[in-house]
Design a protein around this motif. Structure first.
Motif, mmCIF file in Angstrom:
data_model
loop_
_atom_site.group_PDB
_atom_site.id
_atom_site.type_symbol
_atom_site.label_atom_id
_atom_site.label_comp_id
_atom_site.label_asym_id
_atom_site.label_seq_id
_atom_site.Cartn_x
_atom_site.Cartn_y
_atom_site.Cartn_z
ATOM 1 N N MET A 129 3.454 1.141 -8.017
ATOM 2 C CA MET A 129 3.255 0.692 -6.835
ATOM 3 C C MET A 129 2.465 -0.275 -5.945
ATOM 4 O O MET A 129 0.991 0.495 -6.598
ATOM 5 N N ASN A 130 1.901 -1.518 -5.580
ATOM 6 C CA ASN A 130 0.712 -2.081 -5.274
ATOM 7 C C ASN A 130 0.871 -2.182 -3.918
ATOM 8 O O ASN A 130 1.792 -2.250 -2.890
ATOM 9 N N LEU A 131 -1.009 -1.899 -3.274
ATOM 10 C CA LEU A 131 -0.590 -1.571 -1.448
ATOM 11 C C LEU A 131 -0.019 -2.632 -1.270
ATOM 12 O O LEU A 131 0.282 -2.756 0.400
ATOM 13 N N ASN A 132 -0.442 -3.611 -2.004
ATOM 14 C CA ASN A 132 -0.458 -5.206 -0.808
ATOM 15 C C ASN A 132 1.185 -5.078 -0.839
ATOM 16 O O ASN A 132 1.087 -5.716 0.625
ATOM 17 N N GLU A 133 1.650 -4.845 -1.058
ATOM 18 C CA GLU A 133 2.921 -4.845 -1.225
ATOM 19 C C GLU A 133 3.238 -4.239 0.294
ATOM 20 O O GLU A 133 4.712 -4.553 1.205
ATOM 21 N N GLU A 134 2.743 -3.010 0.230
ATOM 22 C CA GLU A 134 3.462 -2.198 0.732
ATOM 23 C C GLU A 134 2.722 -2.773 2.329
ATOM 24 O O GLU A 134 3.042 -2.499 3.997
#
Length: 146
Positions: A1-6
């Motif tokens: 999971m990429n924090l920037n996507e969330e």
């Protein structure tokens, strides 16, 4: 999971702040590191500060510094168990050392290193001696007369 996507646009600083905030609410601040807070820490500290640990477990190594490059002569400092075991000069056809007892005239410069614990200060002193040897006509005469 990429924090920037969330959460688009999140910064490193924001993540760090969140981690610190969460972590600090779970962890107590300790003013001193002692056996009351960390049982056995004094014994561990004494072990790692002991001369046996600091010097007895240091592997053998030898430092070399060029003295007369044109003659392929270099000074060396041999360290065993964290202390200077031998010091001298060597080249293709010569070897002078405290161990061989053939430093004629340079003993005073070299013998002072024997038995001393290796340290930054000792290395600086060795570098100064090497610089002096490079400019020493007595040293050059000793080497070229062998």
């Amino acid at each position: 999971m990429n924090l920037n996507e969330e959460r688009p646009g999140i910064t490193v600083e924001e993540v760090m702040s969140a981690v610190i905030s969460e972590w600090s609410s779970e962890v107590a601040v300790v003013d001193s590191i002692d056996d009351d807070h960390f049982p056995g820490v004094s014994q561990t500290r004494q072990k790692f500060l002991s001369e046996e640990w600091r010097f007895g477990r240091t592997p053998k190594f030898t430092l070399y510094r060029s003295v007369f490059q044109q003659l392929n002569i270099r000074a060396f400092l041999a360290v065993e168990k964290g202390k200077v075991a031998n010091v001298g000069m060597e080249g293709d056809s010569v070897q002078f050392s405290v161990e061989k007892n053939n430093l004629e005239g340079l003993e005073g410069l070299m013998e002072g290193f024997i038995g001393k614990p290796f340290s930054k200060e000792l290395l600086d002193e060795f570098e100064m001696v090497v610089a002096g040897l490079k400019n020493s006509s007595q040293c050059l005469t000793m080497i070229t007369n062998t």
